[in-house]
Design a protein around this motif. Structure first.
Motif, PDB file in Angstrom:
ATOM      1  N   ALA A   1       0.828  -1.211   0.000  1.00 60.92           N
ATOM      2  CA  ALA A   1       0.000   0.000   0.000  1.00 60.92           C
ATOM      3  C   ALA A   1       0.860   1.259   0.000  1.00 60.92           C
ATOM      4  CB  ALA A   1      -0.908   0.009   1.222  1.00 60.92           C
ATOM      5  N   CYS A   2       0.380   2.286  -0.662  1.00 58.02           N
ATOM      6  CA  CYS A   2       0.999   3.610  -0.597  1.00 58.02           C
ATOM      7  C   CYS A   2       0.200   4.419   0.424  1.00 58.02           C
ATOM      8  CB  CYS A   2       0.971   4.290  -1.955  1.00 58.02           C
ATOM      9  SG  CYS A   2       1.645   5.959  -1.906  1.00 58.02           S
ATOM     10  N   VAL A   3       0.870   4.838   1.494  1.00 56.60           N
ATOM     11  CA  VAL A   3       0.199   5.540   2.580  1.00 56.60           C
ATOM     12  C   VAL A   3       0.791   6.935   2.724  1.00 56.60           C
ATOM     13  CG1 VAL A   3      -0.293   5.521   5.054  1.00 56.60           C
ATOM     14  CG2 VAL A   3      -0.200   3.365   3.788  1.00 56.60           C
ATOM     15  N   HIS A   4      -0.053   7.952   2.605  1.00 50.81           N
ATOM     16  CA  HIS A   4       0.380   9.319   2.858  1.00 50.81           C
ATOM     17  C   HIS A   4       0.153   9.601   4.333  1.00 50.81           C
ATOM     18  CE1 HIS A   4       0.072   9.590  -1.504  1.00 50.81           C
ATOM     19  NE2 HIS A   4       0.965  10.544  -1.376  1.00 50.81           N
ATOM     20  N   ASP A   5       1.248   9.753   5.070  1.00 51.34           N
ATOM     21  CA  ASP A   5       1.164   9.857   6.523  1.00 51.34           C
ATOM     22  C   ASP A   5       2.155  10.890   7.030  1.00 51.34           C
ATOM     23  OD1 ASP A   5       0.927   9.432   9.233  1.00 51.34           O
ATOM     24  OD2 ASP A   5       1.974   7.514   9.202  1.00 51.34           O
ATOM     25  N   SER A   6       1.665  11.860   7.770  1.00 53.03           N
ATOM     26  CA  SER A   6       2.526  12.915   8.297  1.00 53.03           C
ATOM     27  C   SER A   6       2.797  12.783   9.784  1.00 53.03           C
ATOM     28  CB  SER A   6       1.873  14.277   8.046  1.00 53.03           C
ATOM     29  OG  SER A   6       1.715  14.497   6.672  1.00 53.03           O
ATOM     30  N   TYR A   7       2.199  11.828  10.437  1.00 48.61           N
ATOM     31  CA  TYR A   7       2.329  11.756  11.891  1.00 48.61           C
ATOM     32  C   TYR A   7       2.724  10.385  12.429  1.00 48.61           C
ATOM     33  CZ  TYR A   7       0.615  16.444  12.031  1.00 48.61           C
ATOM     34  OH  TYR A   7       0.509  17.795  11.847  1.00 48.61           O
ATOM     35  N   LEU A   8       2.335   9.313  11.782  1.00 44.35           N
ATOM     36  CA  LEU A   8       2.571   7.977  12.336  1.00 44.35           C
ATOM     37  C   LEU A   8       3.571   7.155  11.527  1.00 44.35           C
ATOM     38  CD1 LEU A   8      -1.110   7.138  13.322  1.00 44.35           C
ATOM     39  CD2 LEU A   8       0.743   7.912  14.812  1.00 44.35           C
ATOM     40  N   CYS A   9       4.385   7.808  10.715  1.00 47.73           N
ATOM     41  CA  CYS A   9       5.323   7.058   9.882  1.00 47.73           C
ATOM     42  C   CYS A   9       6.322   6.267  10.715  1.00 47.73           C
ATOM     43  CB  CYS A   9       6.034   7.981   8.902  1.00 47.73           C
ATOM     44  SG  CYS A   9       7.225   9.108   9.648  1.00 47.73           S
ATOM     45  N   ASN A  10       6.592   6.708  11.936  1.00 45.56           N
ATOM     46  CA  ASN A  10       7.502   5.969  12.822  1.00 45.56           C
ATOM     47  C   ASN A  10       6.808   4.762  13.455  1.00 45.56           C
ATOM     48  OD1 ASN A  10       9.600   7.868  12.456  1.00 45.56           O
ATOM     49  ND2 ASN A  10       8.684   9.181  13.988  1.00 45.56           N
ATOM     50  N   SER A  11       5.513   4.874  13.677  1.00 45.97           N
ATOM     51  CA  SER A  11       4.762   3.797  14.330  1.00 45.97           C
ATOM     52  C   SER A  11       4.400   2.671  13.379  1.00 45.97           C
ATOM     53  CB  SER A  11       3.470   4.358  14.933  1.00 45.97           C
ATOM     54  OG  SER A  11       3.764   5.338  15.880  1.00 45.97           O
ATOM     55  N   TYR A  12       4.178   3.013  12.104  1.00 38.72           N
ATOM     56  CA  TYR A  12       3.783   2.029  11.100  1.00 38.72           C
ATOM     57  C   TYR A  12       4.693   2.150   9.887  1.00 38.72           C
ATOM     58  CZ  TYR A  12      -0.370   1.772  13.980  1.00 38.72           C
ATOM     59  OH  TYR A  12      -1.220   1.615  15.034  1.00 38.72           O
ATOM     60  N   PRO A  13       5.978   1.829  10.038  1.00 37.65           N
ATOM     61  CA  PRO A  13       6.891   1.959   8.899  1.00 37.65           C
ATOM     62  C   PRO A  13       6.533   0.965   7.794  1.00 37.65           C
ATOM     63  CG  PRO A  13       7.986   0.875  10.726  1.00 37.65           C
ATOM     64  CD  PRO A  13       6.641   1.305  11.228  1.00 37.65           C
ATOM     65  N   ALA A  14       6.676   1.413   6.568  1.00 31.32           N
ATOM     66  CA  ALA A  14       6.398   0.561   5.414  1.00 31.32           C
ATOM     67  C   ALA A  14       7.169   1.112   4.214  1.00 31.32           C
ATOM     68  CB  ALA A  14       4.900   0.531   5.123  1.00 31.32           C
ATOM     69  N   PRO A  15       7.473   0.258   3.262  1.00 30.18           N
ATOM     70  CA  PRO A  15       8.311   0.689   2.145  1.00 30.18           C
ATOM     71  C   PRO A  15       7.695   1.762   1.252  1.00 30.18           C
ATOM     72  CG  PRO A  15       7.501  -1.551   1.786  1.00 30.18           C
ATOM     73  CD  PRO A  15       7.119  -1.160   3.179  1.00 30.18           C
ATOM     74  N   ASN A  16       6.376   1.866   1.217  1.00 33.99           N
ATOM     75  CA  ASN A  16       5.733   2.826   0.319  1.00 33.99           C
ATOM     76  C   ASN A  16       5.081   3.996   1.046  1.00 33.99           C
ATOM     77  OD1 ASN A  16       6.325   1.384  -2.143  1.00 33.99           O
ATOM     78  ND2 ASN A  16       4.867  -0.130  -1.428  1.00 33.99           N
ATOM     79  N   ASN A  17       5.439   4.223   2.309  1.00 33.91           N
ATOM     80  CA  ASN A  17       4.925   5.401   3.018  1.00 33.91           C
ATOM     81  C   ASN A  17       5.441   6.662   2.353  1.00 33.91           C
ATOM     82  OD1 ASN A  17       3.660   3.823   4.887  1.00 33.91           O
ATOM     83  ND2 ASN A  17       4.883   4.462   6.625  1.00 33.91           N
ATOM     84  N   ARG A  18       4.596   7.677   2.309  1.00 31.80           N
ATOM     85  CA  ARG A  18       4.959   8.965   1.740  1.00 31.80           C
ATOM     86  C   ARG A  18       4.460  10.058   2.679  1.00 31.80           C
ATOM     87  NH1 ARG A  18       6.640   5.553  -1.154  1.00 31.80           N
ATOM     88  NH2 ARG A  18       6.538   5.332  -3.381  1.00 31.80           N
ATOM     89  N   PRO A  19       5.193  11.177   2.782  1.00 29.62           N
ATOM     90  CA  PRO A  19       4.657  12.305   3.540  1.00 29.62           C
ATOM     91  C   PRO A  19       3.461  12.896   2.794  1.00 29.62           C
ATOM     92  CG  PRO A  19       6.950  12.686   2.881  1.00 29.62           C
ATOM     93  CD  PRO A  19       6.496  11.430   2.229  1.00 29.62           C
ATOM     94  N   TRP A  20       2.610  13.605   3.520  1.00 28.69           N
ATOM     95  CA  TRP A  20       1.507  14.303   2.867  1.00 28.69           C
ATOM     96  C   TRP A  20       2.134  15.343   1.937  1.00 28.69           C
ATOM     97  CZ3 TRP A  20      -3.251  12.724   2.605  1.00 28.69           C
ATOM     98  CH2 TRP A  20      -4.226  13.583   2.090  1.00 28.69           C
ATOM     99  N   PRO A  21       1.672  15.457   0.688  1.00 30.78           N
ATOM    100  CA  PRO A  21       2.386  16.278  -0.306  1.00 30.78           C
ATOM    101  C   PRO A  21       2.214  17.794  -0.179  1.00 30.78           C
ATOM    102  CG  PRO A  21       0.469  15.245  -1.290  1.00 30.78           C
ATOM    103  CD  PRO A  21       0.578  14.701   0.110  1.00 30.78           C
ATOM    104  N   THR A  22       1.271  18.250   0.643  1.00 31.51           N
ATOM    105  CA  THR A  22       1.066  19.695   0.777  1.00 31.51           C
ATOM    106  C   THR A  22       1.155  20.103   2.242  1.00 31.51           C
ATOM    107  OG1 THR A  22      -1.331  19.401   0.922  1.00 31.51           O
ATOM    108  CG2 THR A  22      -0.420  19.851  -1.262  1.00 31.51           C
ATOM    109  N   LYS A  23       1.480  21.364   2.466  1.00 27.51           N
ATOM    110  CA  LYS A  23       1.586  21.873   3.826  1.00 27.51           C
ATOM    111  C   LYS A  23       0.187  22.000   4.437  1.00 27.51           C
ATOM    112  CE  LYS A  23       3.776  25.553   6.466  1.00 27.51           C
ATOM    113  NZ  LYS A  23       4.572  26.793   6.374  1.00 27.51           N
ATOM    114  N   ARG A  24       0.055  21.571   5.684  1.00 26.78           N
ATOM    115  CA  ARG A  24      -1.224  21.641   6.379  1.00 26.78           C
ATOM    116  C   ARG A  24      -1.542  23.089   6.743  1.00 26.78           C
ATOM    117  NH1 ARG A  24      -3.791  17.544   8.545  1.00 26.78           N
ATOM    118  NH2 ARG A  24      -1.911  16.283   8.573  1.00 26.78           N
TER     119      ARG A  24
END
Length: 103
Positions: free
Chosen positions: A45-68
């Motif tokens: 899965a490709c997951v856009h995640d800005s807060y839990l990337c450390n808790s649920y690491p995965a090879p296809n994690n991506r930061p959210w592409p725009t500033k909140r």
């Protein structure tokens, strides 16, 4: 689990529904997703995640592409009232925007 494996996902959802409790409380949906769905999809899965990337690491994690934005309704699936205002972890930020503290 192969993304084209509809029967596998159907079986996974059926298992999750059978194991569900009748007593629902805040966060229970996230518990079910963590227990049943995440193990099956985390490698593909490709997951856009800005807060839990450390808790649920995965090879296809991506930061959210725009500033909140600093305003109500500033996250996907918001009801328009709630607002996320805490700082995101530095390694969950886009690599070219490490200055985004709200991401």
């Amino acid at each position: 689990m192969d993304l084209g494996n509809r029967q596998g996902f159907k079986s996974l959802i059926k298992t999750m529904l059978k194991k569900m409790s009748n007593s629902w409380k805040k966060g229970y949906d996230q518990h079910l997703l963590t227990q049943y769905i995440w193990p099956a999809v985390k490698k593909t899965a490709c997951v856009h995640d800005s807060y839990l990337c450390n808790s649920y690491p995965a090879p296809n994690n991506r930061p959210w592409p725009t500033k909140r934005k600093n305003e109500p309704g500033n996250f996907a699936a918001s009801n328009g009232v709630a607002q996320i205002s805490y700082t995101c972890p530095k390694n969950c930020r886009p690599k070219d925007h490490l200055d985004w503290t709200k991401c």
